[in-house]
Design an enzyme around this catalytic site. Structure first.
Site, short mmCIF file in Angstrom:
data_model
loop_
_atom_site.label_atom_id
_atom_site.label_comp_id
_atom_site.label_asym_id
_atom_site.label_seq_id
_atom_site.Cartn_x
_atom_site.Cartn_y
_atom_site.Cartn_z
N SER A 171 0.90 -1.27 -0.23
CA SER A 171 0.07 -0.08 -0.05
C SER A 171 0.77 1.20 -0.01
O SER A 171 0.23 2.46 -0.32
CB SER A 171 -0.85 -0.04 1.17
OG SER A 171 -0.08 0.07 2.43
N GLY A 218 -5.34 -0.17 5.28
CA GLY A 218 -5.98 -0.68 6.75
C GLY A 218 -7.33 -0.48 7.20
O GLY A 218 -8.00 -0.89 7.90
N CYS A 255 2.33 -7.05 2.05
CA CYS A 255 1.22 -6.00 2.68
C CYS A 255 0.49 -6.96 3.41
O CYS A 255 -0.28 -7.86 2.93
CB CYS A 255 0.35 -5.12 1.67
SG CYS A 255 -0.79 -4.29 2.49
N ASN A 256 0.49 -7.06 4.62
CA ASN A 256 -0.35 -7.87 5.75
C ASN A 256 -1.80 -7.61 5.34
O ASN A 256 -2.51 -8.59 5.26
CB ASN A 256 -0.10 -7.73 7.12
CG ASN A 256 1.37 -8.44 7.30
OD1 ASN A 256 1.64 -9.56 7.88
ND2 ASN A 256 2.44 -7.34 7.12
N CYS A 295 2.70 -5.67 9.94
CA CYS A 295 2.50 -4.73 9.04
C CYS A 295 3.99 -4.41 8.46
O CYS A 295 4.89 -4.35 9.19
CB CYS A 295 1.76 -3.38 9.54
SG CYS A 295 1.94 -2.07 8.24
N HIS A 339 5.32 -1.97 7.28
CA HIS A 339 5.96 -0.81 7.82
C HIS A 339 6.46 -0.88 8.98
O HIS A 339 7.45 0.00 9.13
CB HIS A 339 4.78 0.42 7.81
CG HIS A 339 4.34 0.95 6.61
ND1 HIS A 339 3.37 0.16 5.84
CD2 HIS A 339 4.31 1.98 5.86
CE1 HIS A 339 2.94 0.78 4.70
NE2 HIS A 339 3.30 2.17 4.58
#
EC number: 5.1.1.3
Length: 267
Positions: free
Chosen positions: A11, A43, A73-74, A183, A185
């Site tokens: 994302s 999210g 990306c989870n 995540c 990130h």
């Protein structure tokens, strides 16, 4: 041998944490990455919205002749992995099952999971962990604000530490042994997370097991590359300058090019 690139999507900037591991483990593989910053964040989106976006990116990557797609990306893994596996004629792997497998390889009794609102709400990790180890105690908590901290280049700041301290308060006095960074990130906030939880809590980055599985899959299909001049091409559906800034900070060996792309409804 197969010199076609590996396609990676996220994302936003989080997927760079997976590319970083990919380059460490498979340096001869070329990579095409799409950061869907034009539709960030995932999210807080519905499953259907995420599926539509992920499928568009998958079709774009297919047009670039990738041999495999990694959903880095989870949130997108939870919402769209099965769809993409059914729709695309290439192997597609996500990060949730590898992350859960990495956690259950150790004999932990109690662990935490942090992720986006969507990932935690749909119980993606809790369900997968329960299948792998029914006796494992799991505390899951959303940490959506931390995604924006990374996306806005605020890692290493007092604001980042304050946000981590607030979002991880739920784990105070819980005696967790490990924390899954659910995540992509979040690996960029490991210092702040260690500051909050202490160095005795193991941080599990699903990227390592994900890339191990990718290597195993490509090896089995005789599709590993022997390209000594491999490349990393980055694409953003948002402002490419943000992706450039992230890549300069988090990809130590650099990248080949970075450009903006528009993905239409048909992909």
């Amino acid at each position: 041998m197969d010199k076609r690139p590996i396609g990676v999507m996220d994302s936003g900037l989080g997927g760079l944490s997976v590319i970083r591991v990919l380059r460490e483990q498979l340096p001869q593989e070329s990579v095409i990455f799409v950061g869907d910053q034009g539709h960030f964040p995932y999210g807080t989106k519905t499953k259907e919205q995420i599926q539509q976006l992920a499928l568009r990116i998958g079709k774009f990557l297919l047009e670039q002749d990738v041999k495999m797609m990694i959903i880095a990306c989870n949130t997108a893994t939870a919402a769209a992995l099965r769809l993409l596996q059914n729709e695309l004629p290439i192997p597609v792997i996500g990060v949730i099952k590898p992350g859960a497998m990495a956690a259950t390889q150790h004999h932990y009794k109690k662990i935490g999971v942090i992720g986006t609102e969507s990932t935690i709400k749909n119980g993606a990790y809790a369900k997968t962990l329960a299948k792998l180890n029914p006796d494992l105690s799991v505390i899951s908590s959303p940490a959506q604000p931390l995604v924006s901290i990374v996306e806005h280049g605020q890692t290493g700041t007092s604001e980042a530490q304050k946000a981590v301290d607030t979002e991880l308060e739920v784990f105070d006095n819980q005696s967790i042994e490990a924390l899954i960074l659910g995540c992509t990130h979040f690996p960029f906030l490991q210092k702040e997370i260690h500051n909050k939880l202490g160095s005795n809590v193991q941080l599990i980055d699903p990227a390592f097991e994900t890339i191990r599985q990718a290597k195993e899959l490509l090896t089995g299909k005789n599709q590993l590359s022997d390209n000594l001049a491999s490349s990393i091409n980055l694409y953003s559906t948002g402002d490419a300058k943000d992706l450039v800034a992230g890549a300069q900070q988090w990809l130590p060996n650099g990248y080949s090019k970075c450009a903006h792309i528009e993905l239409n409804e048909e992909g």
